[in-house]
Design a protein around this motif. Structure first.
Motif, PDB file in Angstrom:
ATOM      1  N   PHE A 112       0.832  -1.200   0.000  1.00  0.00           N
ATOM      2  CA  PHE A 112       0.000   0.000   0.000  1.00  0.00           C
ATOM      3  C   PHE A 112       0.868   1.252   0.000  1.00  0.00           C
ATOM      4  N   VAL A 113       1.881   1.257   0.860  1.00  0.00           N
ATOM      5  CA  VAL A 113       2.768   2.423   0.956  1.00  0.00           C
ATOM      6  C   VAL A 113       3.483   2.667  -0.366  1.00  0.00           C
ATOM      7  N   THR A 114       4.065   1.622  -0.937  1.00  0.00           N
ATOM      8  CA  THR A 114       4.835   1.785  -2.177  1.00  0.00           C
ATOM      9  C   THR A 114       3.936   2.164  -3.354  1.00  0.00           C
ATOM     10  N   GLU A 115       2.716   1.608  -3.388  1.00  0.00           N
ATOM     11  CA  GLU A 115       1.790   1.926  -4.484  1.00  0.00           C
ATOM     12  C   GLU A 115       1.276   3.366  -4.404  1.00  0.00           C
ATOM     13  N   GLN A 117       3.241   5.903  -3.532  1.00  0.00           N
ATOM     14  CA  GLN A 117       4.455   6.725  -3.593  1.00  0.00           C
ATOM     15  C   GLN A 117       4.988   7.121  -2.222  1.00  0.00           C
ATOM     16  N   GLY A 118       4.738   6.265  -1.234  1.00  0.00           N
ATOM     17  CA  GLY A 118       5.278   6.515   0.096  1.00  0.00           C
ATOM     18  C   GLY A 118       6.642   5.863   0.254  1.00  0.00           C
ATOM     19  N   ASN A 119       7.197   5.985   1.438  1.00  0.00           N
ATOM     20  CA  ASN A 119       8.502   5.392   1.725  1.00  0.00           C
ATOM     21  C   ASN A 119       8.310   4.253   2.716  1.00  0.00           C
ATOM     22  N   ILE A 120       8.737   3.050   2.313  1.00  0.00           N
ATOM     23  CA  ILE A 120       8.552   1.880   3.156  1.00  0.00           C
ATOM     24  C   ILE A 120       9.249   2.035   4.500  1.00  0.00           C
ATOM     25  N   LYS A 121      10.268   2.885   4.553  1.00  0.00           N
ATOM     26  CA  LYS A 121      10.971   3.116   5.822  1.00  0.00           C
ATOM     27  C   LYS A 121      10.114   3.901   6.819  1.00  0.00           C
ATOM     28  N   ASP A 122       9.008   4.438   6.336  1.00  0.00           N
ATOM     29  CA  ASP A 122       8.132   5.217   7.213  1.00  0.00           C
ATOM     30  C   ASP A 122       7.221   4.340   8.081  1.00  0.00           C
TER      31      ASP A 122
END
Length: 409
Positions: A112-115, A117-122
């Motif tokens: 969900f995060v990557t789709e 445009q978020g950062n998985i490290k968040d």
């Protein structure tokens, strides 16, 4: 396997190291290695970088399907996980699953995060699992996707008796705990701080799981948990009082009724509870969604949701929660008879705190096809007369055929 574990400390004592055993079919193992070696797994481009993860996920699903009821203990169907994740939107923060199984909730949160445009490290994932084999499956599942599983832990005692994250306050909680779990240890935990809204009965842990999650929910957090439909209406051993306390404290945000046959371990219908501490836009209201007739039969025994089904449920909830408006300033959410209803606490109190969505959304109106009743009845009676005439004809033919072999009716 030893080399991989040396390079990846999180996988220490996780990977199977049985391939040298004498009782292993070496021909089958060789064929498997050849099959993988000869398959072009081109993971260079963007479209296939998660290829190994998707292969692993596919096999988990097939394994769960083959295992039947046992499979449901470690695997939540992908469509349900996707629906829960898209509804609570875990963009940034701590994600917790107290019954983490094979890690599907974490994997879908990462997707969900990557789709978006978020950062998985968040996001940081926290989990607990009591089945050692299932925990190993989750560690491998997360490692393949490069998700840090440092806080996904195992112990024999389980989440209730030995909480591995006692001080955690999570921003997002996602779980599919065991349905109607019996003898879960309330006699040892009778005075536990987690039972703020009432002590759950030893014969059913549904409200134990729910209150455990609430205990670990941050002030602005949201949680989604799958439970059996009995949790919506049961008054056994004080469960009705706990539900009343949850509603009166304005913690229940949304209830989604799911169709039968979605799960591998049970054919009974289930529901998803969404609880939120801070309901800014909808104080003293609960959204009810009845999705019990949605989906399609994927196989003879299993139902599944389409992407369109998931989108309809998700958008209904998000439009309601965020009070989304159109360009002309009209709110997008509207009650839909037979599907969704935003109910006040007063209405819920009139229904004695029973939270079954069907009570609130009602029955959808039947579409009028425009054909007058008299005309329909004429067609139906004509058809019935034809069928009765045909029955008489067939009965005579049966009598003739029986007479030919010396038998009479």
């Amino acid at each position: 396997m030893e080399a991989i574990e040396k390079e990846n400390k999180e996988l220490k004592n996780v990977l199977p190291q049985v391939y040298g055993k004498a009782n292993l079919d070496k021909a089958a193992l060789g064929q498997l290695i050849d099959l993988i070696s000869n398959t072009q797994l081109q993971a260079e481009n963007e479209n296939s970088k998660d290829l190994f993860g998707r292969v692993y996920e596919y096999f988990l699903g097939e394994f769960a399907n083959a295992e039947g009821k046992k499979g449901g203990q470690f695997y939540t169907p992908k469509a349900i996980v996707k629906l829960m994740v898209e509804m609570i939107e875990p963009y940034k923060g701590r994600v917790y699953d107290p019954a983490s199984g094979s890690g599907g909730m974490f994997v879908m949160s990462e997707k969900f995060v990557t789709e978006h445009q978020g950062n998985i490290k968040d996001i940081t994932v926290y989990g607990q699992e009591s089945n050692h084999t299932t925990w190993k499956l989750s560690k491998m599942n997360l490692a393949i996707r490069n998700i840090n599983s440092k806080f996904v832990v195992w112990n024999n005692e389980g989440t209730f008796l030995k909480d591995a994250h006692p001080d955690l306050k999570a921003d997002f909680i996602l779980a599919n705990p065991p349905f109607n779990q019996k003898d879960w240890g309330v006699d040892i935990l009778a005075d536990d701080a987690r039972w703020k809204y009432g002590t759950p009965p030893n014969g059913n842990a549904n409200y134990g799981w729910m209150q455990h999650m609430l205990y670990h929910l941050s002030p602005r957090g949201v949680m989604a948990t799958v439970l059996s439909n009995g949790s919506l209406s049961s008054n056994t051993s004080g469960e009705g009082d706990i539900r009343k306390n949850l509603v009166d404290n304005d913690l229940v945000e949304c209830i989604v009724a799911l169709p039968k046959q979605l799960f591998y371990n049970t054919g009974i219908p289930a529901c998803i509870w969404f609880l939120r501490r801070e309901k800014a836009n909808h104080s003293k209201e609960v959204l009810f969604i009845d999705a019990s007739e949605m989906g399609y039969m994927k196989s003879r025994v299993h139902r599944d949701f389409t992407d369109k089904d998931i989108a309809k449920i998700r958008d209904t909830y998000l439009n309601w929660r965020k009070r989304t408006v159109t360009s002309s300033g009209v709110e997008k959410y509207r009650d839909e008879k037979g599907f969704c209803k935003s109910a006040t606490l007063e209405t819920i109190q009139k229904h004695s705190y029973v939270l079954t969505p069907g009570r609130y959304v009602g029955i959808p109106d039947e579409e009028d096809d425009g054909i007058p009743f008299e005309e329909k009845m004429a067609v139906l009676t004509t058809t019935l007369k034809q069928q009765m005439d045909k029955e008489e004809e067939l009965n005579r033919e049966i009598a003739v055929q029986l007479a030919k072999i010396g038998m009479r009716l």
